[in-house]
Design an enzyme around this catalytic site. Structure first.
Site, PDB file in Angstrom:
ATOM      1  N   ASP A  91      -0.326 -13.434 -10.566  1.00  0.00           N
ATOM      2  CA  ASP A  91      -0.567 -12.301 -10.187  1.00  0.00           C
ATOM      3  C   ASP A  91      -2.529 -12.083 -10.283  1.00  0.00           C
ATOM      4  O   ASP A  91      -3.106 -13.269 -11.253  1.00  0.00           O
ATOM      5  CB  ASP A  91      -0.199 -11.467 -11.144  1.00  0.00           C
ATOM      6  CG  ASP A  91       0.431  -9.962 -10.698  1.00  0.00           C
ATOM      7  OD1 ASP A  91       1.024  -9.574  -9.910  1.00  0.00           O
ATOM      8  OD2 ASP A  91      -1.336  -9.168 -10.390  1.00  0.00           O
ATOM      9  N   ARG A 132      -5.615   8.461  -5.901  1.00  0.00           N
ATOM     10  CA  ARG A 132      -5.109   7.501  -6.979  1.00  0.00           C
ATOM     11  C   ARG A 132      -6.746   7.285  -8.096  1.00  0.00           C
ATOM     12  O   ARG A 132      -6.277   6.459  -9.317  1.00  0.00           O
ATOM     13  CB  ARG A 132      -5.199   6.002  -6.806  1.00  0.00           C
ATOM     14  CG  ARG A 132      -3.533   6.088  -6.050  1.00  0.00           C
ATOM     15  CD  ARG A 132      -2.542   5.067  -6.261  1.00  0.00           C
ATOM     16  NE  ARG A 132      -1.068   5.258  -6.056  1.00  0.00           N
ATOM     17  CZ  ARG A 132      -0.626   4.571  -5.067  1.00  0.00           C
ATOM     18  NH1 ARG A 132      -1.082   2.711  -4.820  1.00  0.00           N
ATOM     19  NH2 ARG A 132       0.538   4.409  -4.685  1.00  0.00           N
TER      20      ARG A 132
END
Ligand SMILES: C[S@@+](CC[C@H](N)C(=O)[O-])C[C@H]1O[C@@H](n2cnc3c(N)ncnc32)[C@H](O)[C@@H]1O
Length: 269
Positions: A138, A34
């Site tokens: 978030d 990633r």
């Protein structure tokens, strides 16, 4: 470029301190794959250089990007529909008083906007009052910016009924084909804010229902316990608490009565 065990541990430890993310040794290939393309894009030569960047030279943007790359923001409207059906059945029992709901890891906003559609429908049917609000929070600025725009790929609204699509959405045309813009009247009922669940949180509630779905999977067991307790402190006694259906044995962490997979009622003290 190789992600050595030592550097992997350092990156994992930084992610744990900053936002509670937990990476077992088996996750080294995932972390490596990633981050690798990001490192190349930045013109860096190694994971060590990237670690230095996120650790010391940049406490904001790039660290945030790393968190985004290492977690998934996957979400969609009416995900796990049984939870919304339960809410639809329970909220009218509270009468016409003001209602407040928190989506505590809201990603691109699909979950809080789903809640807004549900509440707007209940209001239209006269089953709840007009005073209700939804908060979405978030840790990622990237998802919050997108959430505030209220524009979504059509595909993510695949579980929204045709009636609701008509009432709350505008379909894009031309360059915007394939996108859906939520109507302003719906968007204005949802507020968004940045919040790291692994830090102490100020008084936000009390809420009548809290959605903490599909985020606990990133945390190790002690962090999970802390996050659940912290979030529950913002929920009213008898309030409804939702987690992802595969997120473990939450009822043991706190005073919660299970209602269905992933749905609980906070027991009044
Ligand atoms: C898979 S999404 C879940 C979205 C939505 N709740 C749902 O179930 O569809 C997980 C979200 O958790 C957020 N997240 C990860 N760690 C967090 C933290 N420490 N504090 C707040 N949000 C976090 C990620 O940025 C991501 O948007």
């Amino acid at each position: 470029m190789e992600l050595t065990e030592r550097t992997f541990r350092q990156i994992a430890s930084l992610m744990h301190v900053v936002c509670g993310l937990s990476f077992a040794d088996s996750k080294r290939p995932l972390v490596s794959s990633r981050l690798a393309s990001r490192i190349q894009k930045l013109g860096l030569r190694s994971f060590e250089e990237y670690l230095t960047l996120i650790e010391t030279h940049d406490t904001g943007g790039e660290l945030q990007t790393a968190v985004d790359l290492l977690t998934t923001n996957e979400t969609y409207f009416f995900r796990e529909p049984a939870h919304f059906a339960l809410l639809e059945q329970e909220l009218p029992k509270l009468g016409k008083r003001a209602l407040s709901i928190w989506s505590a890891a809201c990603s691109y906003g699909d979950e809080p906007y789903t809640l807004a559609m549900l509440l707007a429908d209940l209001q239209m049917q006269g089953r709840v009052g007009a005073e209700w609000s939804i908060l979405g929070t978030d840790i990622s600025d990237k998802v919050l910016t997108a959430a505030r725009d209220g524009v979504f790929p059509e595909e993510r609204l695949r579980s929204v009924s045709p009636d609701r699509l008509k009432r709350y959405c505008l379909r894009g045309e031309g360059d915007s084909a394939g996108l859906v813009q939520l109507k302003q009247t719906l968007c204005e009922r949802v507020r968004f804010g940045w919040l790291n669940l692994c830090n102490e949180i100020e008084q936000l509630g009390p809420f009548d229902a809290v959605f903490l779905r599909n985020v606990l999977i990133y945390f190790d067991p002690p962090t999970k316990v802390q996050v659940v307790r912290r979030v529950l402190s913002q929920l009213r006694p008898n309030g409804l608490f939702f987690v992802g259906t595969a997120e473990g044995r939450i009822a043991e962490i706190a005073n919660l009565r299970p209602i269905m997979p992933g749905a609980f009622r906070k027991v009044a003290e």
